[in-house]
Enzyme design. Structure first.
Site: not given
Ligand code: GLN
Length: 475
Positions: A80, A155, A179
């Site tokens: 990532k 994400s 994410s």
């Molecule tokens: N969707 C969540 C957020 O936008 C989690 C994102 C993540 O785990 N990096 O905060």
């Protein structure tokens, strides 16, 4: 050699050891696949073919020299793009870091390299990992390989889509509020969010430091175990990291002795009928395989999302303060120093990042801190206690839940309405707030859209949740 991109880690390891194929051949097969798929899926922000081929050559020479090689030697993976790989660009999906080159390896990457894994490239993500769809990437969204009109989740959407499209054997992602699990669920791959502290965060671009964890996405639970074993452990560069083995209270159990907790608060209004049906069918299947099902209560669940969306933005507002146009990345021309700060941030950050910084700064500001941040921290403790009660007093071994209340949604469907997008995280954020490990296991599809079951474990019981996942895969 199409079939080379179908293999699991153990299968590829065996093939490499038997010399059925070389690491260079395996790597080339993946690079071909990426060439074919990345145009439409855009799971990779950068493909590092030269690095991958030189790592593969090195792996081949080690295989020729030695009888025993580490399990990940010569295995192609992707990382990532908020995790540092020395010498490669690391954008975090943001214009702010478009020209930033990582000066060192993240500890998790260093550990993969020490096993001679092959790095194919850096995967697409929501800007600074803020989001649930990869639509917040400053470079354009990744697409769901099962339906190109839909999101791959986020994400870590690029990592999940890379594994699902057979463009990578496995990938590293990060999970702050879901994410790893949510994109794994949307793309039909297995994703593990480790216990807080089990994997070093050194070299992960910080989002919310008390919630962030690096973890694997792969095709099977066993592959996730192999990767987790490779990357976990105490690291002196991250004072919150620990030696996980020191904390494991109980060992894996046969299914007939296993008690699965089903939180009643997770199956209420708001979950889509298709998802509910598939999750209930999976629970039934475990029951048929001999496991014991027990209804439990996690009474503070209804506050989890509000609590997360105070704590995560508060931490992100502090962590992203370093991107000021001076220390890192993008810098805008301006008349005064203050203008450099404000113009660089105004041009370098996208709308969701700005929204979170404003939310967080507000929640932490004098006069509001007690009402928002402090209160959210108290709720965080209550949420943690809910899980402690389930594991330690109600005697459940694991907890089953949906990963997402919805099927993978259409690109564009939720992006204009932040609250709708935040609702996607309803089943995943509690796990981060409580610091627990959880697996997303693909259990079925609604049409061609995958649905993941979430298997939540007690702290440092990754092996138990992985075993539970494996028993479903083997059935
Ligand atoms: N969707 C969540 C957020 O936008 C989690 C994102 C993540 O785990 N990096 O905060």
């Amino acid at each position: 050699m199409e079939e080379l991109t179908e293999l699991t880690i153990s299968e590829a390891h065996k093939g490499l050891k038997d010399r059925s194929f070389s690491a260079v051949e395996l790597t080339k097969a993946y690079l071909e696949k990426i060439k074919e798929k990345n145009k439409e899926i855009f799971s990779f922000l950068a493909v590092t073919a030269d690095l991958a081929l030189s790592q593969a050559e090195k792996a081949d020479s080690l295989i020729l020299q030695k009888k025993e090689i580490p399990i990940l030697t010569g295995i192609p993976c992707s990382i990532k793009d908020n995790i540092l790989v020395e010498g490669l660009s690391c954008t975090a999906g943001s214009k702010m870091l478009k020209n930033y080159t990582a000066p060192y390896d993240a500890t998790a990457v260093k550990k993969l390299k020490s096993q001679n894994a092959v790095i194919l490239g850096k995967t697409n993500l929501d800007e600074f990992a803020l989001g649930s769809s990869t639509e917040n990437s400053a470079f354009g969204p990744a697409k769901n390989p099962h339906d190109l009109t839909r999101v791959p989740g986020g994400s870590s959407g690029g990592s999940a889509a890379a594994v699902a499209s057979h463009s990578s054997v496995f990938a590293l992602g990060s999970d702050t509020g879901g994410s790893i699990r949510e994109p794994a669920s949307f793309c039909g791959v297995v994703g593990l969010k480790p216990t807080y502290g089990a994997v070093s965060r050194y070299g992960l671009i910080a989002f919310a430091s008390s919630l962030d964890q690096i973890g694997p996405l792969a095709r099977t639970a066993e592959d996730c175990r192999l990767i987790f074993d490779a990357i976990k452990g105490k690291d002196e560069m991250d004072s919150t990291s620990v030696k996980a083995e020191n904390f494991v209270r109980s060992k894996s159990k046969p299914l007939k002795d296993l008690v699965i907790g089903i939180p009643k608060e997770y199956f209420v209004e708001g979950i889509s009928l298709e998802v509910e049906k598939i999750i209930k069918k999976a629970i039934k299947k475990y029951e048929e395989m001999g496991a014991n099902i027990k209804e439990i209560s996690l009474p503070h669940t209804k506050y989890a999302l509000a609590c997360y969306y105070i704590i995560a933005p508060s931490e992100v507002s502090a962590n992203l303060a370093r991107f000021d146009g001076i220390k890192y990345g993008f810098s805008s021309e301006a008349e005064s120093l203050l203008d450099v700060y404000s113009r660089s941030r105004e041009k370098g950050f996208g709308p969701e990042v700005k929204r979170r910084i404003m939310l967080g700064t507000y929640a932490l500001s004098s006069g509001y801190y007690e009402a928002y941040y402090l209160r959210a921290q108290k709720i965080r403790t209550l949420l943690k206690q809910d899980f402690e009660k389930a594991f330690n007093h109600d005697g459940v071994d694991v907890i089953f839940a949906p990963v997402s209340p919805f099927l993978p949604f259409k690109i564009g469907e939720k992006i204009e309405d932040p609250i709708l997008m935040y609702l996607v995280d309803i089943y995943t954020v509690s796990v981060n707030l409580a610091g627990l490990p959880a697996l997303s296991l693909p259990v079925d599809k609604a049409g061609n859209l995958p649905v993941g079951l979430q298997i939540i474990g007690n702290a440092f019981e990754e092996n138990k949740i992985l075993e539970v996942g494996k028993s479903y895969e083997n059935n």
